[in-house]
Motif scaffolding. Sequence first.
Motif, short mmCIF file in Angstrom:
data_model
loop_
_atom_site.label_atom_id
_atom_site.label_comp_id
_atom_site.label_asym_id
_atom_site.label_seq_id
_atom_site.Cartn_x
_atom_site.Cartn_y
_atom_site.Cartn_z
N GLY A 171 -34.64 37.66 -52.48
CA GLY A 171 -34.19 36.46 -53.16
C GLY A 171 -32.73 36.15 -52.92
N CYS A 172 -31.96 37.13 -52.46
CA CYS A 172 -30.53 36.93 -52.18
C CYS A 172 -30.27 36.54 -50.73
N LEU A 173 -31.31 36.48 -49.92
CA LEU A 173 -31.15 36.19 -48.50
C LEU A 173 -31.40 34.71 -48.21
N SER A 174 -30.74 34.19 -47.19
CA SER A 174 -31.04 32.84 -46.72
C SER A 174 -32.40 32.87 -46.02
N GLY A 175 -32.92 31.69 -45.71
CA GLY A 175 -34.21 31.62 -45.01
C GLY A 175 -34.18 32.33 -43.67
N GLY A 176 -33.10 32.12 -42.91
CA GLY A 176 -32.99 32.78 -41.61
C GLY A 176 -32.86 34.29 -41.74
N MET A 177 -32.17 34.75 -42.77
CA MET A 177 -32.03 36.19 -42.98
C MET A 177 -33.38 36.81 -43.37
N GLY A 178 -34.14 36.10 -44.20
CA GLY A 178 -35.47 36.57 -44.55
C GLY A 178 -36.36 36.68 -43.32
N ARG A 179 -36.22 35.69 -42.43
CA ARG A 179 -37.00 35.72 -41.19
C ARG A 179 -36.63 36.92 -40.34
N ARG A 180 -35.34 37.20 -40.26
CA ARG A 180 -34.89 38.35 -39.47
C ARG A 180 -35.36 39.67 -40.09
N LEU A 181 -35.43 39.73 -41.43
CA LEU A 181 -35.95 40.93 -42.08
C LEU A 181 -37.43 41.12 -41.75
N ALA A 182 -38.20 40.05 -41.81
CA ALA A 182 -39.62 40.15 -41.46
C ALA A 182 -39.78 40.60 -40.01
#
Length: 193
Positions: free
Chosen positions: A113-124
């Motif tokens: 929830g603290c990540l931007s959309g692009g950061m969430g994508r990179r985590l996935a």
Amino acid sequence: MIAVQDITVRFGEKTVLERFSLQIPHAGLTALSGPSGCGKTTLLRVLAGLQVPQSGKVHVPPRPAILFQEDRLLPWRTVEQHIADVLPRQRRGEVKRWLELVELEGEARSEPGCLSGGMGRRLALARTLAWGGDLLLLDEPFTGVDAPRAARILARIRALGVPVLLSSHEQAVVELCDRVIPLDGPPLAVKAR
């Protein structure tokens, strides 16, 4: 070779793949390029073994890994926990390596929830890469990621030495691949160049 031969996939009345055949070299980066809804995701799901075709044959390495279009992150798990969860106990020390590969090293203790959309994508993406496999199937891996960063990450993925098949609408990403397969559909078809 990674190949599908005469595969057909239907969802009710809709035919997404009809006697579709394709061969992909077992090395390098291959991009699937085509409009939304043409069948790229269904093809990746067939290659991953998640969608059984009504007919045809599929030839893939024994352990494909897939990155879905949706990030599928668990809001109660930290960034590092998402990576550690897919690693065998003896490889838990690799978490940092995978976070560095996708440029998330400073976010290990953050929650999705603290990540931007692009950061969430990179985590996935990092989670998929950490899980590993003999073939990486990446569905829109760089949605929300700026082009220079995507290029750096893609170069690191190339260095892993595992064949990669990715779908992307980002022309800058497609141009960095070794080969591009232009598609149209449904039903999915390779476009004449």
